[in-house]
Design an enzyme around this catalytic site. Structure first.
Site, PDB file in Angstrom:
ATOM      1  N   SER A  30       0.871  -1.190   0.000  1.00 46.59           N
ATOM      2  CA  SER A  30       0.000   0.000   0.000  1.00 46.59           C
ATOM      3  C   SER A  30       0.902   1.234   0.000  1.00 46.59           C
ATOM      4  O   SER A  30       1.833   1.331   0.801  1.00 46.59           O
ATOM      5  CB  SER A  30      -0.925  -0.011   1.215  1.00 46.59           C
ATOM      6  OG  SER A  30      -0.177  -0.174   2.406  1.00 46.59           O
ATOM      7  N   LEU A  31       0.626   2.158  -0.919  1.00 46.50           N
ATOM      8  CA  LEU A  31       1.521   3.296  -1.127  1.00 46.50           C
ATOM      9  C   LEU A  31       0.849   4.626  -0.797  1.00 46.50           C
ATOM     10  O   LEU A  31       1.265   5.674  -1.308  1.00 46.50           O
ATOM     11  CB  LEU A  31       2.023   3.302  -2.579  1.00 46.50           C
ATOM     12  CG  LEU A  31       2.612   1.982  -3.112  1.00 46.50           C
ATOM     13  CD1 LEU A  31       3.062   2.144  -4.556  1.00 46.50           C
ATOM     14  CD2 LEU A  31       3.787   1.547  -2.239  1.00 46.50           C
ATOM     15  N   GLY A  32      -0.206   4.630   0.006  1.00 43.77           N
ATOM     16  CA  GLY A  32      -0.880   5.885   0.377  1.00 43.77           C
ATOM     17  C   GLY A  32      -1.398   6.603  -0.862  1.00 43.77           C
ATOM     18  O   GLY A  32      -2.115   6.018  -1.683  1.00 43.77           O
ATOM     19  N   GLY A  71      -1.477   4.973  -4.314  1.00 43.79           N
ATOM     20  CA  GLY A  71      -2.294   3.793  -4.578  1.00 43.79           C
ATOM     21  C   GLY A  71      -1.661   2.533  -4.007  1.00 43.79           C
ATOM     22  O   GLY A  71      -1.233   2.511  -2.862  1.00 43.79           O
ATOM     23  N   GLY A 100      -5.345   0.226   5.079  1.00 42.29           N
ATOM     24  CA  GLY A 100      -4.575  -0.943   4.617  1.00 42.29           C
ATOM     25  C   GLY A 100      -5.375  -2.231   4.801  1.00 42.29           C
ATOM     26  O   GLY A 100      -5.298  -3.152   3.981  1.00 42.29           O
ATOM     27  N   ASP A 101      -6.145  -2.294   5.895  1.00 41.30           N
ATOM     28  CA  ASP A 101      -6.957  -3.494   6.157  1.00 41.30           C
ATOM     29  C   ASP A 101      -8.070  -3.626   5.108  1.00 41.30           C
ATOM     30  O   ASP A 101      -8.399  -4.724   4.658  1.00 41.30           O
ATOM     31  CB  ASP A 101      -7.573  -3.418   7.560  1.00 41.30           C
ATOM     32  CG  ASP A 101      -6.530  -3.093   8.622  1.00 41.30           C
ATOM     33  OD1 ASP A 101      -5.367  -3.495   8.447  1.00 41.30           O
ATOM     34  OD2 ASP A 101      -6.882  -2.412   9.604  1.00 41.30           O
TER      35      ASP A 101
HETATM   36  O1  LIG Z   1      -0.566  -1.797  16.793  1.00 42.04           O
HETATM   37  P1  LIG Z   1      -0.898  -2.558  15.526  1.00 42.04           P
HETATM   38  O2  LIG Z   1      -1.402  -3.930  15.828  1.00 42.04           O
HETATM   39  O3  LIG Z   1       0.180  -2.524  14.506  1.00 42.04           O
HETATM   40  O4  LIG Z   1      -2.086  -1.773  14.823  1.00 42.04           O
HETATM   41  C1  LIG Z   1      -3.327  -1.718  15.464  1.00 42.04           C
HETATM   42  C2  LIG Z   1      -4.211  -0.736  14.755  1.00 42.04           C
HETATM   43  O5  LIG Z   1      -3.661   0.580  14.758  1.00 42.04           O
HETATM   44  O6  LIG Z   1      -4.368  -1.136  13.405  1.00 42.04           O
HETATM   45  C3  LIG Z   1      -5.708  -0.998  12.994  1.00 42.04           C
HETATM   46  C4  LIG Z   1      -5.753  -0.200  11.734  1.00 42.04           C
HETATM   47  O7  LIG Z   1      -5.036  -0.832  10.713  1.00 42.04           O
HETATM   48  C5  LIG Z   1      -6.459  -0.377  14.161  1.00 42.04           C
HETATM   49  O8  LIG Z   1      -7.745  -0.916  14.236  1.00 42.04           O
HETATM   50  C6  LIG Z   1      -5.620  -0.726  15.355  1.00 42.04           C
HETATM   51  O9  LIG Z   1      -5.727   0.150  16.445  1.00 42.04           O
END
Ligand SMILES: O=P(O)(O)OC[C@@]1(O)O[C@H](CO)[C@@H](O)[C@@H]1O
Length: 296
Positions: free
Chosen positions: A214-216, A219, A245-246
């Site tokens: 993912s490159l913000g 894209g 990203g998720d």
């Molecule tokens: O501390 P980690 O595990 O790297 O990231 C956790 C987190 O920042 O990632 C999600 C967004 O991608 C949020 O829901 C969560 O708080």
């Protein structure tokens, strides 16, 4: 079915303040919300919003853990979490006038035995793909992720920090670094799409079949044995980047699951990520259902 594993979940508290953050004064919050979060949980939320079957697993503890479980259940997301003694963390995002600030706690202690219990939960659900995503809590190291990848007949997708990516030695269907993680995993400096593609190619190697970077604002790119695809970002008003990203990963996996090729899957991912950055918090009412051609 896609199983997700979040070994360090959270309740995400998002607060919006109208001015910049300033020391020595009480800052009044205009607007606040709580979302059940952690990267794997978010992937399950976005998959559910796209109509793709998923189960969210991992570890939860204490009053924060109970809140996460209740919120996921009431949102109709299938869950299979292991109870731990510690209290699941709370992470905070401040959307201020000048910038976005993110404070993430380390999380409670989790043991390798807890990971074994997560493996058992996964085995009873028989997912075709398992997504292991987010930071590792105190008590675990990269062995936990290798163990999850090797514990069943599933393909494993991983979204973890760059230094951790270097330590893994199981085989993975896909990894999803952002720019910082890609730089840390390869030691290369990324200055644009071309250098990101070079780094993603190098990272692919023996352990990762596909690399989704993912490159913000640039894209995303997807590098696999079939070649390289780049999808530019879609113009939109960015409200909150948490979970983008998720959502990208969920879109790519849901479309791949529906039979899409890399280009169409990446397009579906960027559409989901755009919906995520246009919305405050990490809960989306619905997303376009992926098809063999990405999204309709
Ligand atoms: O501390 P980690 O595990 O790297 O990231 C956790 C987190 O920042 O990632 C999600 C967004 O991608 C949020 O829901 C969560 O708080």
């Amino acid at each position: 079915m896609i199983g997700t594993v979040t070994l360090n979940p959270a309740v995400d508290q998002t607060m919006r303040v109208d001015g910049p953050l300033a020391p020595d004064e009480v800052i009044r919050v205009e607007d606040a919300r709580f979302d059940p979060g952690g990267k794997g949980i978010n992937v399950s939320k976005y998959l559910t919003a796209m109509g793709t079957e998923t189960v969210a697993t991992g570890v939860l503890g204490g009053f924060v853990g109970r809140h996460v479980a209740e919120r996921l259940e009431s949102a109709g997301i299938a869950t299979a979490f292991v109870d731990i003694e510690g209290v699941t963390r709370m992470n905070t995002t401040v959307l201020a006038a000048d910038d976005e600030y993110k404070l993430n706690q380390a999380g409670p202690q989790v043991s390798p035995a807890d990971v074994d219990a997560v493996v058992e939960k996964l085995r009873t659900r028989s997912p075709g793909t398992v997504v292991v995503a987010g930071s590792l809590p105190p008590g675990l190291d990269s062995d936990a992720i290798d163990r999850l990848a090797r514990a069943g007949p599933w393909e494993t997708v991983v979204d973890v920090d760059g230094p951790l990516l270097r330590e893994l030695d199981a085989e993975f269907e896909l990894c999803k670094p952002n720019v910082t993680e890609l730089e840390a995993a390869t030691g290369r400096e990324i200055t644009g799409v071309e250098s990101a593609i070079e780094a993603a190619r190098e990272l692919r190697g023996d352990r990762f079949d596909r690399v989704l970077a993912s490159l913000g604002p640039e894209g995303a790119v997807l590098v696999s044995a079939d070649g390289v695809v780049h999808e530019p970002a879609i113009d939109c008003e960015v409200v909150d980047t948490v979970g983008a990203g998720d959502a990208l990963l969920a879109g790519v996996l849901a479309a791949t699951d529906a039979g899409a090729d890399d280009a169409d899957a990446l397009h579906a991912g960027v559409v989901s990520a755009t919906a995520a950055v246009s919305t405050q918090g990490t809960t989306l009412p619905s997303l376009p259902e992926p098809t063999a051609s990405g999204v309709d």
